[in-house]
Design a protein around this motif. Structure first.
Motif, PDB file in Angstrom:
ATOM      1  N   ALA A 153      -4.062   2.217   5.437  1.00 57.24           N
ATOM      2  CA  ALA A 153      -4.462   2.859   4.191  1.00 57.24           C
ATOM      3  C   ALA A 153      -4.265   1.970   2.964  1.00 57.24           C
ATOM      4  O   ALA A 153      -4.537   2.390   1.865  1.00 57.24           O
ATOM      5  CB  ALA A 153      -3.687   4.154   4.008  1.00 57.24           C
ATOM      6  N   THR A 154      -3.782   0.754   3.148  1.00 58.17           N
ATOM      7  CA  THR A 154      -3.608  -0.118   1.994  1.00 58.17           C
ATOM      8  C   THR A 154      -4.964  -0.446   1.391  1.00 58.17           C
ATOM      9  O   THR A 154      -5.971  -0.475   2.066  1.00 58.17           O
ATOM     10  CB  THR A 154      -2.879  -1.411   2.376  1.00 58.17           C
ATOM     11  OG1 THR A 154      -3.628  -2.078   3.376  1.00 58.17           O
ATOM     12  CG2 THR A 154      -1.485  -1.128   2.867  1.00 58.17           C
ATOM     13  N   GLY A 155      -4.951  -0.683   0.108  1.00 59.79           N
ATOM     14  CA  GLY A 155      -6.199  -1.001  -0.577  1.00 59.79           C
ATOM     15  C   GLY A 155      -6.622   0.132  -1.479  1.00 59.79           C
ATOM     16  O   GLY A 155      -5.812   0.973  -1.858  1.00 59.79           O
ATOM     17  N   PRO A 156      -7.886   0.175  -1.831  1.00 61.64           N
ATOM     18  CA  PRO A 156      -8.364   1.209  -2.765  1.00 61.64           C
ATOM     19  C   PRO A 156      -8.153   2.616  -2.228  1.00 61.64           C
ATOM     20  O   PRO A 156      -8.408   2.895  -1.068  1.00 61.64           O
ATOM     21  CB  PRO A 156      -9.858   0.905  -2.898  1.00 61.64           C
ATOM     22  CG  PRO A 156      -9.998  -0.505  -2.481  1.00 61.64           C
ATOM     23  CD  PRO A 156      -8.942  -0.747  -1.453  1.00 61.64           C
ATOM     24  N   GLN A 157      -7.684   3.485  -3.102  1.00 61.32           N
ATOM     25  CA  GLN A 157      -7.444   4.892  -2.776  1.00 61.32           C
ATOM     26  C   GLN A 157      -8.434   5.727  -3.574  1.00 61.32           C
ATOM     27  O   GLN A 157      -8.548   5.563  -4.780  1.00 61.32           O
ATOM     28  CB  GLN A 157      -6.020   5.257  -3.161  1.00 61.32           C
ATOM     29  CG  GLN A 157      -5.687   6.716  -3.039  1.00 61.32           C
ATOM     30  CD  GLN A 157      -4.276   6.998  -3.514  1.00 61.32           C
ATOM     31  OE1 GLN A 157      -3.377   6.209  -3.287  1.00 61.32           O
ATOM     32  NE2 GLN A 157      -4.097   8.111  -4.181  1.00 61.32           N
ATOM     33  N   VAL A 158      -9.149   6.600  -2.897  1.00 59.08           N
ATOM     34  CA  VAL A 158     -10.129   7.450  -3.564  1.00 59.08           C
ATOM     35  C   VAL A 158      -9.893   8.902  -3.182  1.00 59.08           C
ATOM     36  O   VAL A 158      -9.186   9.190  -2.227  1.00 59.08           O
ATOM     37  CB  VAL A 158     -11.581   7.029  -3.217  1.00 59.08           C
ATOM     38  CG1 VAL A 158     -11.869   5.622  -3.718  1.00 59.08           C
ATOM     39  CG2 VAL A 158     -11.845   7.123  -1.728  1.00 59.08           C
TER      40      VAL A 158
END
Length: 98
Positions: A26-31
């Protein structure tokens, strides 16, 4: 799109709501789940990533969505610009809190 719809966060965020593997992926951009497919594809392109971590209205991780999945939805015969990430049934991971 509001600027507060995309967040970057460490891999340890919300670890209690999924497995360790889920959190690492889940690392990275969170939307958010209410983001449309088109906007999610734009965020993904801008971030130069192949996936986005999807969160509910409380900011809790609910799953991942990939560029391939979003492209398949957009290219499908039933596509509408109103389809949101929460409308894609397989976005929510099976081992998570829902």
């Amino acid at each position: 799109m509001k600027l507060d719809q995309t967040h970057f966060r460490p891999a340890t965020a919300h670890a209690a709501h999924g497995t360790t593997a889920d959190t690492m992926d889940a690392t990275g951009p969170q939307v958010w789940e209410d983001m449309t497919v088109e906007v999610a594809l734009s965020v993904m392109a801008a971030a130069r990533t192949g996936h986005l971590a999807v969160c509910d209205e409380d900011g809790l991780y609910t799953g991942l969505v990939t560029r391939a999945r979003l492209t398949a939805v957009r290219d499908g015969s039933g596509y509408s610009d109103r389809i949101r990430l929460r409308d894609i049934a397989d976005v929510v991971g099976p081992s998570l809190h829902r």
